[in-house]
Design a protein around this motif. Structure first.
Motif, short mmCIF file in Angstrom:
data_model
loop_
_atom_site.label_atom_id
_atom_site.label_comp_id
_atom_site.label_asym_id
_atom_site.label_seq_id
_atom_site.Cartn_x
_atom_site.Cartn_y
_atom_site.Cartn_z
N THR A 91 37.33 -2.38 4.43
CA THR A 91 36.11 -0.77 4.38
C THR A 91 36.50 0.08 5.65
OG1 THR A 91 34.22 -1.21 3.90
CG2 THR A 91 35.21 -1.57 2.27
N GLN A 92 35.21 -0.54 6.27
CA GLN A 92 35.17 -0.01 7.42
C GLN A 92 36.40 0.97 8.51
OE1 GLN A 92 32.68 -1.40 10.14
NE2 GLN A 92 32.90 -0.23 11.97
N VAL A 93 37.37 0.25 8.33
CA VAL A 93 39.07 0.76 8.48
C VAL A 93 39.02 2.12 7.83
CG1 VAL A 93 40.84 0.26 8.85
CG2 VAL A 93 39.61 -1.44 8.69
N ASP B 196 36.60 3.69 6.12
CA ASP B 196 35.36 4.49 6.94
C ASP B 196 35.86 5.49 8.05
OD1 ASP B 196 34.43 4.09 4.68
OD2 ASP B 196 32.63 2.92 5.82
N GLU B 197 36.01 4.40 8.55
CA GLU B 197 36.91 5.30 10.18
C GLU B 197 38.10 6.18 10.23
OE1 GLU B 197 34.13 4.66 12.53
OE2 GLU B 197 33.16 2.73 11.63
N ALA B 198 39.01 5.61 9.40
CA ALA B 198 40.01 6.47 9.65
C ALA B 198 39.42 8.20 8.70
CB ALA B 198 41.05 6.32 8.46
N ARG B 199 38.35 7.93 8.28
CA ARG B 199 38.08 8.87 7.37
C ARG B 199 37.17 9.77 8.96
NH1 ARG B 199 35.85 7.25 3.35
NH2 ARG B 199 34.09 6.07 4.71
N HIS B 200 36.78 9.37 9.51
CA HIS B 200 35.48 9.68 10.23
C HIS B 200 36.68 10.96 11.51
CE1 HIS B 200 32.35 6.98 9.64
NE2 HIS B 200 32.65 7.85 8.53
N VAL B 201 37.55 9.63 12.11
CA VAL B 201 38.92 10.38 12.68
C VAL B 201 39.62 11.69 12.40
CG1 VAL B 201 40.97 9.57 14.60
CG2 VAL B 201 39.16 8.27 14.11
N VAL C 12 28.71 0.37 20.26
CA VAL C 12 29.04 2.11 20.84
C VAL C 12 28.56 2.61 19.00
CG1 VAL C 12 31.32 2.92 19.83
CG2 VAL C 12 30.99 1.57 21.76
N GLU C 13 28.29 1.79 18.40
CA GLU C 13 28.40 2.31 16.71
C GLU C 13 26.88 2.62 17.31
OE1 GLU C 13 30.46 0.20 14.24
OE2 GLU C 13 31.21 1.81 13.58
N GLY C 14 26.41 1.61 17.71
CA GLY C 14 24.92 1.88 17.71
C GLY C 14 24.27 2.98 18.70
N ASP D 4 27.53 6.33 6.81
CA ASP D 4 28.87 5.06 6.73
C ASP D 4 28.52 4.21 8.03
OD1 ASP D 4 30.21 6.39 4.84
OD2 ASP D 4 31.49 7.46 6.15
N GLU D 5 28.33 5.30 9.21
CA GLU D 5 27.93 4.40 10.51
C GLU D 5 26.59 3.20 10.66
OE1 GLU D 5 28.92 4.38 12.63
OE2 GLU D 5 31.15 6.20 12.69
N ALA D 6 25.82 3.97 9.84
CA ALA D 6 24.24 3.23 9.59
C ALA D 6 24.60 1.64 8.76
CB ALA D 6 23.01 3.83 8.55
N ARG D 7 25.71 1.84 7.66
CA ARG D 7 25.69 0.58 7.00
C ARG D 7 27.28 -0.16 8.55
NH1 ARG D 7 28.46 3.51 3.11
NH2 ARG D 7 30.84 3.01 4.09
N HIS D 8 27.87 0.41 8.98
CA HIS D 8 28.61 -0.64 9.88
C HIS D 8 27.66 -1.79 11.42
CE1 HIS D 8 31.68 2.93 9.22
NE2 HIS D 8 31.66 2.25 8.37
N VAL D 9 26.70 -0.51 11.67
CA VAL D 9 25.62 -0.79 12.42
C VAL D 9 25.21 -2.43 11.58
CG1 VAL D 9 24.24 -0.45 14.32
CG2 VAL D 9 25.42 1.29 13.83
FE LIG Z 1 31.52 3.49 12.20
#
Ligand SMILES: [Fe+2]
Ligand SMILES: [Fe+2]
Length: 379
Positions: free
Chosen positions: A155-157, A159-164, A209-211, A239-244
């Motif tokens: 799911t993070q993959v 999320d990151e596609a969406r962020h890019v 990096v994400e922190g 999304d990032e809070a979940r990733h960290v």
């Molecule tokens: Fe992230």
């Protein structure tokens, strides 16, 4: 014992000359190849929820997806110079005395252009960093041995596609130019991808990096007067809070089984990453483009009080997360000493992201499956 020179290529972490000697010399390249040395791992243990916290994150991620094309107000008009001026409270001149420096000849227009270039640069680096996250998370899907973590990482993959995608679209349609990736950021991303140990991907990406991204996005999100960027960052941060939190939860378990010597290697990697990220924020490419020698500009910028505050604040998530993972005090407190040298240890007792994320979930009463509910009103 590794020295600073072994870890970061210089003895003095503040050696400006050595920092600026590293620059991207391949600015016209369209692709860049890095050897990924890791093993891809199948697991035959399909028991979903064997790691309940990771399972909850996965379920949460499924119901928190948003669409970068349709959920953001892309019709917002952005007058970049007006935004730079508004963000600076109407005065783009720096507060410090710059007479007798090359900046003395700059007028209002030059400072305004500098603000615009800084914004182009900042958002470009965020975009490149997001692509780093995209590649790292795809790698984690392959390399992590636990099914709950593979599920979550997938799911993070997305999320990151969406962020890019949203950073690239913002740069293309609202700002006025791209910058190539900063060399310090690229070195760090390459090191993370090249490392053969699966947990190092998490440490480099999710923790470091994400922190840092979470702190930087939060700072810019609260400062900017531009409503589209404000909303975009709000979505990305949810999304990032979940990733960290994913990084903290996964590594907490794994680190419990490591020896002191293995933990020391993780500390060294965290230190290297911290230095690379601090170096990458010095904006050397912007000064180059503005015709001021970065060797003169960077030391001046580093003295500005608002800059020092920003610089330190970037580590406000990383330090408590490293503490939570036991990395600060393992191996006789080696990383604690290093963070003291970097001037960021003061954040050690701030909330770590695992804790923060759980508080956030509680405060939101778990938002029952509401599509993008979390993204639309993140804390
Ligand atoms: Fe992230
Ligand atoms: Fe991201």
């Amino acid at each position: 014992m590794a020295t600073n020179f072994d870890l970061i290529g210089r003895e003095d972490v503040n050696d400006i000359e050595a920092i600026l000697a590293i620059s991207n010399r391949d600015v016209d390249a369209v692709v860049s190849t890095v050897k990924d040395n890791a093993d891809a791992i199948f697991t035959w243990d399909y028991e979903k929820g064997a790691r309940p916290k990771l399972n909850r994150l996965y379920e949460k991620a499924k119901s928190s997806q948003w669409n970068g094309e349709t959920d953001l107000p892309w019709d917002t008009e952005v007058d970049q110079e007006a935004v730079v001026l508004a963000n600076a409270g109407g005065n783009v001149n720096p507060l410090m005395d710059l007479s007798d420096t090359p900046f003395a000849k700059w007028d209002e227009r030059d400072w305004l252009r500098f603000g615009v270039e800084s914004q182009n640069w900042t958002l470009s680096q965020f975009m490149h960093g997001e692509q780093g996250a995209l590649l790292c998370t795809a790698k984690i899907v392959e390399t992590v041995p636990w099914i709950d973590a593979k599920y979550y990482a997938s799911t993070q993959v997305m999320d990151e596609a969406r962020h890019v995608e949203v950073f690239a679209k913002y740069l293309d349609t609202k700002l006025s130019g791209h910058y190539p990736i900063n060399a310090h950021l690229k070195m760090l991303l390459d090191d993370i991808i090249a490392d053969s140990r699966w947990d190092m991907t998490y440490l480099g990406m999710q923790i470091m990096v994400e922190g840092l991204a979470l702190a930087a996005f939060g700072f810019i999100q609260s400062m900017t007067t531009e409503p589209l960027l404000k909303q975009l960052l709000r979505y990305v941060m949810s999304d990032e809070a979940r990733h960290v939190a994913f990084g903290v939860l996964s590594l907490q378990e794994y680190y419990q089984g490591l020896t002191a010597a293995e933990l020391r290697e993780r500390q060294e990697f965290a230190f290297e990453a911290a230095v690379r990220m601090r170096d990458r924020f010095l904006q050397q490419e912007v000064f180059d483009r503005m015709g001021i020698d970065p060797k003169i500009a960077v030391p001046l910028v580093m003295q500005a009080p608002e800059r020092q505050l920003f610089q330190a604040m970037l580590f406000s998530k990383i330090v408590p997360n490293c503490k939570k993972l036991g990395l600060l005090d393992a191996a006789d407190g080696w990383l604690r000493t290093k963070f003291q040298e970097l001037g960021v240890i003061q954040f050690e007792d701030w909330a770590d992201t695992g804790e923060e994320y759980e508080m956030f979930q509680l405060a939101n009463g778990e938002i029952n499956g509401q599509q993008a509910g979390e993204a639309k009103q993140p804390a």
